[in-house]
Write an enzyme that holds these catalytic residues in place. Sequence first.
Site, short mmCIF file in Angstrom:
data_model
loop_
_atom_site.label_atom_id
_atom_site.label_comp_id
_atom_site.label_asym_id
_atom_site.label_seq_id
_atom_site.Cartn_x
_atom_site.Cartn_y
_atom_site.Cartn_z
N SER A 15 0.83 -1.21 0.00
CA SER A 15 0.00 0.00 0.00
C SER A 15 0.87 1.26 0.00
O SER A 15 0.49 2.28 -0.59
CB SER A 15 -0.97 -0.01 1.18
OG SER A 15 -0.29 0.11 2.40
N ASN A 16 2.02 1.21 0.63
CA ASN A 16 2.93 2.36 0.55
C ASN A 16 3.46 2.53 -0.87
O ASN A 16 3.59 3.66 -1.36
CB ASN A 16 4.10 2.20 1.54
CG ASN A 16 3.69 2.60 2.94
OD1 ASN A 16 3.58 3.78 3.26
ND2 ASN A 16 3.42 1.60 3.78
N MET A 92 10.41 -7.27 4.45
CA MET A 92 10.50 -7.96 5.74
C MET A 92 11.74 -8.83 5.86
O MET A 92 11.67 -9.93 6.40
CB MET A 92 9.23 -8.79 5.97
CG MET A 92 7.95 -7.99 5.98
SD MET A 92 7.93 -6.67 7.18
CE MET A 92 7.68 -7.62 8.67
N ILE A 94 15.90 -8.76 7.15
CA ILE A 94 16.97 -7.98 7.76
C ILE A 94 18.14 -7.99 6.78
O ILE A 94 18.53 -9.04 6.27
CB ILE A 94 17.36 -8.59 9.11
CG1 ILE A 94 16.20 -8.39 10.09
CG2 ILE A 94 18.63 -7.93 9.66
CD1 ILE A 94 16.36 -9.07 11.42
N LEU A 95 18.66 -6.81 6.49
CA LEU A 95 19.70 -6.68 5.48
C LEU A 95 21.09 -6.76 6.12
O LEU A 95 21.27 -6.33 7.27
CB LEU A 95 19.53 -5.35 4.74
CG LEU A 95 18.18 -5.27 4.00
CD1 LEU A 95 17.81 -3.84 3.69
CD2 LEU A 95 18.22 -6.11 2.74
N HIS A 111 8.66 2.94 9.29
CA HIS A 111 8.43 2.02 10.40
C HIS A 111 7.17 2.47 11.15
O HIS A 111 7.02 3.67 11.43
CB HIS A 111 9.64 2.00 11.34
CG HIS A 111 9.47 1.03 12.46
ND1 HIS A 111 9.61 -0.33 12.28
CD2 HIS A 111 9.17 1.21 13.76
CE1 HIS A 111 9.39 -0.94 13.43
NE2 HIS A 111 9.13 -0.04 14.35
N THR A 143 20.56 2.58 8.55
CA THR A 143 21.95 2.28 8.88
C THR A 143 21.98 0.83 9.38
O THR A 143 20.94 0.16 9.39
CB THR A 143 22.47 3.22 9.99
OG1 THR A 143 21.66 3.07 11.14
CG2 THR A 143 22.48 4.67 9.53
C1 GRF Z 1 3.96 -0.69 6.81
O1 GRF Z 1 3.14 -0.63 7.94
C2 GRF Z 1 5.34 -0.24 7.11
O2 GRF Z 1 5.42 0.67 8.15
C3 GRF Z 1 6.05 -1.51 7.52
O3 GRF Z 1 5.47 -2.50 6.73
C4 GRF Z 1 4.15 -2.13 6.35
C5 GRF Z 1 4.04 -2.29 4.87
O4 GRF Z 1 2.73 -2.13 4.41
N1 GRF Z 1 7.47 -1.35 7.35
P1 GRF Z 1 2.45 -2.09 2.84
O5 GRF Z 1 3.01 -3.38 2.24
O6 GRF Z 1 3.09 -0.87 2.28
O7 GRF Z 1 0.95 -2.05 2.72
#
Ligand code: GRF
Length: 218
Positions: A15-16, A92, A94-95, A111, A143
């Site tokens: 969604s972002n 999701m 960790i890098l 975040h 970082t």
């Molecule tokens: C968001 O809540 C973001 O803060 C976190 O993961 C979620 C991703 O949501 N890092 P989407 O996949 O962008 O809907």
Amino acid sequence: MRKIRVVVLISGNGSNLQALIDRQIAGTLPVSICAVISNRPNAYGLTRASTAGIATEVVNHQSYADRDSFDNRLIETIDSYKPDLIVLAGFMRILTPEFVRHYHGKLMNIHPSLLPDYRGLNTHQRAIAAGEKHHGATVHFVTVELDGGPLIVQARLPIDETEVAASLARKVQDIEHQIYPLAIKWYAEGRLKMQGDKAFLDGKPLDAPIDYAEVSNE
Ligand code: GRF
């Protein structure tokens, strides 16, 4: 205005990512999203990207023996698009420190908490359980420290007495869709930079994150 090249890394819904795509299409965000990369083949964000005509790639972490080989393949894939900025949007994994150093100053994350509070997972539930009065979301440069890195912009929300994690998560996502495009716009306009381990906006060091309530008309 010059558009910067952006690669977006996702693992899920996206969604972002959609908020960025919408603004790119509307012409209000001077970016060209050149690729969306997912570590999960079935991430819905890949469909969002394809629908918008954006190149997609899958680098499935399950196909790699260890974190280093996964990250190396990820770096090769990202670099083939020559991005100016790499945007983590619900990615999701960790890098490795090598990955993070490779993109020093060019790697952003969002975040769902008022960092530095509530790093890690299940932030909404943890904030409610702790009796917090506020929660929110933060955009930051990445970082090697997990959910650390210089903070850029933060949006706060009150936690209602009847709030449950799901309703709070929805409200937080709504503001994420405002603050992430804003931070990326500042970066694209050359106003936002990371130098050393500090974020600078318009040449001024950000000792504390920008409060979205003060800039929401930008
Ligand atoms: C968001 O809540 C973001 O803060 C976190 O993961 C979620 C991703 O949501 N890092 P989407 O996949 O962008 O809907």
